[in-house]
Motif scaffolding. Sequence first.
Motif, PDB file in Angstrom:
ATOM      1  N   GLN A  75     -54.238  63.699 -40.713  1.00 33.20           N
ATOM      2  CA  GLN A  75     -53.041  63.474 -39.907  1.00 33.20           C
ATOM      3  C   GLN A  75     -52.473  64.813 -39.432  1.00 33.20           C
ATOM      4  OE1 GLN A  75     -51.831  60.365 -39.019  1.00 33.20           O
ATOM      5  NE2 GLN A  75     -53.786  59.772 -39.903  1.00 33.20           N
ATOM      6  N   LYS A  76     -51.707  64.791 -38.357  1.00 30.17           N
ATOM      7  CA  LYS A  76     -51.171  66.020 -37.759  1.00 30.17           C
ATOM      8  C   LYS A  76     -49.888  66.442 -38.484  1.00 30.17           C
ATOM      9  CE  LYS A  76     -50.523  68.032 -33.245  1.00 30.17           C
ATOM     10  NZ  LYS A  76     -50.506  67.826 -31.822  1.00 30.17           N
ATOM     11  N   THR A  77     -50.050  66.947 -39.715  1.00 31.55           N
ATOM     12  CA  THR A  77     -48.883  67.276 -40.540  1.00 31.55           C
ATOM     13  C   THR A  77     -48.954  68.669 -41.160  1.00 31.55           C
ATOM     14  OG1 THR A  77     -49.930  66.331 -42.504  1.00 31.55           O
ATOM     15  CG2 THR A  77     -48.567  64.850 -41.182  1.00 31.55           C
ATOM     16  N   CYS A 127     -47.967  67.140 -46.936  1.00 29.87           N
ATOM     17  CA  CYS A 127     -48.375  66.200 -45.898  1.00 29.87           C
ATOM     18  C   CYS A 127     -47.479  64.964 -45.971  1.00 29.87           C
ATOM     19  CB  CYS A 127     -49.839  65.809 -46.095  1.00 29.87           C
ATOM     20  SG  CYS A 127     -50.414  64.576 -44.901  1.00 29.87           S
ATOM     21  N   PHE A 137     -55.403  71.753 -34.182  1.00 25.65           N
ATOM     22  CA  PHE A 137     -54.413  70.699 -33.977  1.00 25.65           C
ATOM     23  C   PHE A 137     -53.472  70.503 -35.161  1.00 25.65           C
ATOM     24  CE2 PHE A 137     -58.088  69.521 -31.287  1.00 25.65           C
ATOM     25  CZ  PHE A 137     -57.471  69.729 -30.063  1.00 25.65           C
ATOM     26  N   LEU A 150     -54.173  69.577 -38.398  1.00 28.58           N
ATOM     27  CA  LEU A 150     -54.473  68.347 -39.125  1.00 28.58           C
ATOM     28  C   LEU A 150     -54.545  68.605 -40.629  1.00 28.58           C
ATOM     29  CD1 LEU A 150     -57.321  66.977 -36.825  1.00 28.58           C
ATOM     30  CD2 LEU A 150     -54.860  66.609 -36.635  1.00 28.58           C
TER      31      LEU A 150
END
Length: 130
Positions: A27-29, A41, A19, A21
Amino acid sequence: MTDIEKPKGQPDVLPAALFGLCPHCGQKTLFRSVTAFASKCRACGLDYDQYNVGDGPAAFLTLIVGGIIVALALIVELNFQPPIWVHVILWFPLTVAAVVGSLRVSKGILLILEHRNQAREGSIDGDGKE
């Protein structure tokens, strides 16, 4: 810290790679595009540029995926003998999707493991004199 323990807030390796992360905050960055890492990030400021994943995964995965696709194409050809256009329509998109998808995951895994293991470029201690 053992392989089972991880600091609070850090996602597991495989879901984090799947995903995109951040290995630090979750976090999805991680990615700015399909396979390119973001420079840092946006949530916690972790600098992704400090990690060197390199081009090894691309070459390695292209060879593996290529071997699997060729084997599958031979099986289909020997069992069903479809026209050549069926092979083109079937194997070209499947190859591209498999290489890009596996490249994204493998690059993510390598960066996350570098972060977790605090891997850095090697250096020799001392000034080189005996």
